[in-house]
Design a protein around this motif. Structure first.
Motif, mmCIF file in Angstrom:
data_model
loop_
_atom_site.group_PDB
_atom_site.id
_atom_site.type_symbol
_atom_site.label_atom_id
_atom_site.label_comp_id
_atom_site.label_asym_id
_atom_site.label_seq_id
_atom_site.Cartn_x
_atom_site.Cartn_y
_atom_site.Cartn_z
ATOM 1 N N ASP A 63 0.903 -1.480 0.184
ATOM 2 C CA ASP A 63 -0.012 -0.182 -0.053
ATOM 3 C C ASP A 63 1.330 1.196 -0.251
ATOM 4 O OD1 ASP A 63 -1.999 2.192 0.082
ATOM 5 O OD2 ASP A 63 -3.294 0.757 1.588
ATOM 6 N N ASP A 64 0.175 2.127 -1.298
ATOM 7 C CA ASP A 64 1.232 3.565 -1.352
ATOM 8 C C ASP A 64 1.571 4.440 -0.125
ATOM 9 O OD1 ASP A 64 -0.493 3.514 -2.433
ATOM 10 O OD2 ASP A 64 -0.004 5.689 -2.896
ATOM 11 N N GLU A 65 0.072 3.787 0.404
ATOM 12 C CA GLU A 65 -0.438 5.053 1.539
ATOM 13 C C GLU A 65 0.146 4.834 2.912
ATOM 14 O OE1 GLU A 65 -4.277 5.298 2.097
ATOM 15 O OE2 GLU A 65 -4.994 6.286 -0.111
ATOM 16 N N GLU A 66 1.328 5.283 4.234
ATOM 17 C CA GLU A 66 1.748 5.038 4.960
ATOM 18 C C GLU A 66 1.167 4.957 6.002
ATOM 19 O OE1 GLU A 66 5.311 8.151 6.174
ATOM 20 O OE2 GLU A 66 5.897 7.823 3.920
ATOM 21 N N ILE A 67 -0.447 5.882 6.307
ATOM 22 C CA ILE A 67 -0.704 5.158 7.331
ATOM 23 C C ILE A 67 -1.645 3.869 7.443
ATOM 24 C CG2 ILE A 67 -2.554 6.137 8.574
ATOM 25 C CD1 ILE A 67 -1.623 8.982 7.575
ATOM 26 N N ALA A 68 -1.754 3.717 6.188
ATOM 27 C CA ALA A 68 -2.704 2.574 5.741
ATOM 28 C C ALA A 68 -1.592 1.367 6.020
ATOM 29 C CB ALA A 68 -3.390 3.170 4.495
ATOM 30 N N LEU A 69 -0.470 1.895 5.349
ATOM 31 C CA LEU A 69 0.435 -0.315 5.544
ATOM 32 C C LEU A 69 1.245 0.273 7.672
ATOM 33 C CD1 LEU A 69 2.438 -1.687 3.637
ATOM 34 C CD2 LEU A 69 3.593 0.086 3.798
ATOM 35 N N ALA A 70 0.932 1.297 7.798
ATOM 36 C CA ALA A 70 1.488 1.261 9.034
ATOM 37 C C ALA A 70 0.285 0.549 9.895
ATOM 38 C CB ALA A 70 1.691 2.614 9.715
ATOM 39 N N SER A 71 -0.732 1.149 9.498
ATOM 40 C CA SER A 71 -2.338 0.233 10.031
ATOM 41 C C SER A 71 -2.081 -1.544 10.195
ATOM 42 C CB SER A 71 -2.759 0.745 9.239
ATOM 43 O OG SER A 71 -4.402 0.268 10.401
ATOM 44 N N LEU A 72 -1.891 -1.352 8.834
ATOM 45 C CA LEU A 72 -2.249 -3.159 8.954
ATOM 46 C C LEU A 72 -0.991 -3.788 9.192
ATOM 47 C CD1 LEU A 72 -2.468 -2.942 4.417
ATOM 48 C CD2 LEU A 72 -4.425 -3.630 6.304
ATOM 49 N N ARG A 73 0.187 -3.110 8.907
ATOM 50 C CA ARG A 73 1.659 -4.155 9.627
ATOM 51 C C ARG A 73 0.968 -4.013 11.226
ATOM 52 N NH1 ARG A 73 6.975 -1.673 7.952
ATOM 53 N NH2 ARG A 73 5.712 0.048 8.726
ATOM 54 N N CYS A 81 -3.211 -6.390 -0.649
ATOM 55 C CA CYS A 81 -2.416 -4.724 -2.508
ATOM 56 C C CYS A 81 -3.727 -4.212 -2.280
ATOM 57 C CB CYS A 81 -2.344 -6.234 -3.471
ATOM 58 S SG CYS A 81 -1.885 -4.721 -4.841
ATOM 59 N N ASP A 82 -3.069 -3.048 -2.407
ATOM 60 C CA ASP A 82 -3.887 -1.796 -2.528
ATOM 61 C C ASP A 82 -4.251 -1.873 -3.568
ATOM 62 O OD1 ASP A 82 -5.659 0.301 -1.741
ATOM 63 O OD2 ASP A 82 -3.630 1.813 -2.071
ATOM 64 N N TYR A 83 -5.736 -1.116 -4.205
ATOM 65 C CA TYR A 83 -6.079 -0.863 -5.857
ATOM 66 C C TYR A 83 -5.211 -0.032 -6.610
ATOM 67 C CZ TYR A 83 -8.618 0.033 -9.857
ATOM 68 O OH TYR A 83 -9.030 0.208 -11.286
ATOM 69 N N LEU A 84 -5.635 1.684 -5.682
ATOM 70 C CA LEU A 84 -4.912 2.756 -6.381
ATOM 71 C C LEU A 84 -3.744 3.450 -5.737
ATOM 72 C CD1 LEU A 84 -8.944 5.046 -6.645
ATOM 73 C CD2 LEU A 84 -6.634 3.684 -8.371
ATOM 74 N N MET A 85 -2.141 2.897 -6.762
ATOM 75 C CA MET A 85 -1.452 3.578 -5.938
ATOM 76 C C MET A 85 -0.560 3.781 -8.215
ATOM 77 S SD MET A 85 0.415 -0.633 -4.363
ATOM 78 C CE MET A 85 0.127 -1.432 -5.612
ATOM 79 N N PRO A 86 1.014 4.552 -7.428
ATOM 80 C CA PRO A 86 1.002 5.773 -8.363
ATOM 81 C C PRO A 86 1.672 4.577 -9.672
ATOM 82 C CG PRO A 86 2.142 6.193 -6.309
ATOM 83 C CD PRO A 86 0.859 5.583 -5.912
ATOM 84 N N GLN A 87 2.575 3.679 -9.097
ATOM 85 C CA GLN A 87 3.096 2.741 -9.676
ATOM 86 C C GLN A 87 2.883 2.243 -10.752
ATOM 87 O OE1 GLN A 87 3.647 3.427 -6.232
ATOM 88 N NE2 GLN A 87 5.942 4.171 -5.693
#
Length: 402
Positions: free
Chosen positions: A14-24, A58-64
Motif C-alpha cells: 500500500d502506497d499510503e504510509e498510514i494504511a500500511l502502518a495500520s495493516l502492519r 494489495c491496495d488498488y490505487l497506487m501511483p506506480q
C-alpha cells in the motif's frame, strides 16, 4: 518453492504510509505471521521473485501501478499465492470486472474491518494449505497412474486395479432410479477411459426429488476423485437446501474451498416437488437441457447458462441461471454432459455431433420414452463417429412424465 508451514508469510502492499502502518500493526499484534510490508509495488514484485509468499494484501490505487496490475504479475511469479485486494468504494465496479482475470480470493473495501480482515486472511491461508495438500495427493496419484500405463503391457495387475477402481466409481451412480410423482428417470454413463469424471445422482424424499448431472474438469484419477467429492457435497447440501438455487450456491462454495486451483465442475440440477410435471432447473456450465414435447412432436432447448462450480467463492461473480418448466404427459426432459455433443464425425473431426445431427435425432424422437431417447441417441452418436474413440466422458439422464 513453498514457504514455511510453521510461520505463514503475508505481504502488505500500500502506497499510503498510514494504511500500511495500520495493516502492519494489526498483523504484528494479532498474529504470528511473518510480515513483509512495501509502499512500492515494484519493490514488492522483486521480493516475490526472491522468496515465497503465502498471501498478499494489495491496495488498488497506487501511483506506480494499480493493484490489479501488481497482482497479475504476482500471479505469474507465484500462481499459488492467495491474493486479497483492498479497494475504495469507487473502485468496486472495476474490481468486480477484474476478479475473473485475477482469481482473487477476496476483495475488501476501505476502510476495512480489522476482525473481518483477520478472518479473511486466516481462511485464505487455510484454503491454500488444503489446496496444496489435495494437489500433492492428486499429483502423486497421477504420477502413479502414468507409471502404471507405461507398464500396462507387461503388468496385468494394473488392469485388475483399474477395473476395481472403475467398479468403485460405478458404485457412486444409483443402482436404480426411483419414480417420483409420475416421473420416471433413466440414466446413462460411459467414461472415455477406464475411469472418468462425470457423475449423476438423485436424492428422493417424500416431498421432493433432486437430480444432478455433473461433469468434472479433466480425466482419469484426478477427475474421479473430484467426482467422489462432488457426490459427497451434493448429498450433504441437498438435505437442508430448500431452494435449488441455494443448493447450487452452497455446492459452489464447498467446491471452491476444496478443489485445487484450475479445477472446477459443471452441473445441471433439476428439482421436482409435489406439483406433477413442474421442474425447476439450475445450470452451472453444462449444455442447455432439451425437452421433447410428445403432443406437439417438438424439440425445445431450454436457454439457461451459468458459470462452472468451484471457480469463485463467496463474494465472487459466480452466477447460475434458473428457470421452471412444465412436463406434459409423454414429455421427456434430457440433461447431458458435454461428452455426447463433442463426438466427432468419422473422417471430419471438425464436425461435432452437437452441430446439427444431435438435434435432428432428438426431434425425430419426440413422443418416445426416455429409455428410447437415450438408447437411440447413443446409437446415432456411435454411428456418427464411425465406431471411433469417444473423446470425453458421457453422462445423461432422461426424465419422462407418464
Amino acid at each position: 518453492m513453498p514457504s514455511s508451514e510453521e510461520t505463514p508469510t503475508v505481504m502488505l502492499v500500500d502506497d499510503e504510509e498510514i494504511a500500511l502502518a495500520s495493516l502492519r500493526g494489526l498483523f504484528t499484534l494479532e498474529t504470528d505471521y511473518e510480515i513483509l510490508a512495501f509502499d512500492n509495488p515494484v519493490e514488492a514484485l522483486e521480493e516475490t521473485r526472491r522468496r515465497p509468499v503465502d498471501l498478499v494484501i494489495c491496495d488498488y490505487l497506487m501511483p506506480q501501478m494499480t493493484g490489479i496490475e501488481t497482482l497479475k504479475k504476482m500471479r505469474e511469479i507465484q500462481p499459488d499465492m492467495v491474493r486479497v485486494l483492498l479497494t475504495g468504494f469507487a473502485d468496486k465496479e472495476n474490481t468486480i470486472r477484474a476478479i475473473n482475470e485475477l482469481d482473487l480470493f477476496q476483495y475488501l473495501e476501505k476502510p476495512w474491518d480489522n476482525q473481518q480482515l483477520l478472518l479473511v486472511v486466516e481462511r485464505g491461508l487455510q484454503q491454500r494449505s488444503l489446496r496444496r495438500q489435495l494437489l500433492e495427493k492428486i499429483e502423486e496419484l497421477d504420477r502413479l497412474l502414468e507409471e502404471h500405463r507405461d507398464l500396462a503391457e507387461r503388468h496385468s495387475a494394473l488392469e485388475r486395479e483399474l477395473e476395481m477402481a472403475a467398479r468403485v466409481q460405478r458404485s457412486l451412480l444409483p443402482e436404480s432410479m426411483p419414480e417420483f410423482n409420475g416421473l420416471r428417470f433413466t440414466g446413462f454413463y460411459q467414461p472415455c477411459h477406464e475411469i472418468g469424471g462425470d457423475y449423476y445422482g438423485i436424492c428422493a424424499r417424500d416431498d421432493r426429488a433432486t437430480l444432478l448431472v455433473a461433469d468434472v474438469s479433466g480425466h482419469g484419477i484426478q477427475a474421479a476423485l473430484t467426482s467422489m467429492l462432488m457426490k459427497a457435497i451434493f448429498e450433504e447440501v441437498e438435505r437442508n437446501a430448500e431452494a435449488p438455487a441455494d443448493l447450487v450456491e452452497r455446492m459452489n462454495e464447498a467446491l471452491h474451498r476444496f478443489l485445487p486451483s484450475g479445477m472446477y465442475a459443471c452441473g445441471t440440477l433439476a428439482r421436482m416437488d409435489a406439483e406433477p410435471g413442474r421442474i425447476r432447473l439450475v445450470n452451472a456450465g453444462l449444455p442447455h437441457p432439451f425437452v421433447l414435447r410428445a403432443r406437439e412432436r417438438r424439440l425445445d432447448q431450454i436457454p439457461i447458462a451459468g458459470m462452472p462450480l468451484g471457480i469463485f467463492g463467496p463474494g465472487g461473480p459466480a452466477s447460475f441461471d434458473s428457470t421452471e418448466i412444465e412436463l406434459a404427459p409423454g414429455d421427456v426432459l434430457l440433461l447431458t454432459s458435454d461428452g455426447i455433443g463433442d463426438v466427432q464425425r468419422a473422417g471430419a473431426p471438425d464436425e461435432l455431433f452437437q452441430d446439427r445431427r444431435m438435434k435432428e435425432v432428438l426431434e425425430s424422437l419426440a413422443g418416445r420414452s426416455g429409455e428410447e431417447v437415450i438408447e437411440k441417441l447413443i446409437s446415432e452418436a456411435r454411428e456418427f463417429s464411425g465406431g471411433g474413440p469417444i473423446p470425453d466422458d458421457i453422462s445423461m439422464v432422461a426424465v419422462t412424465r407418464a
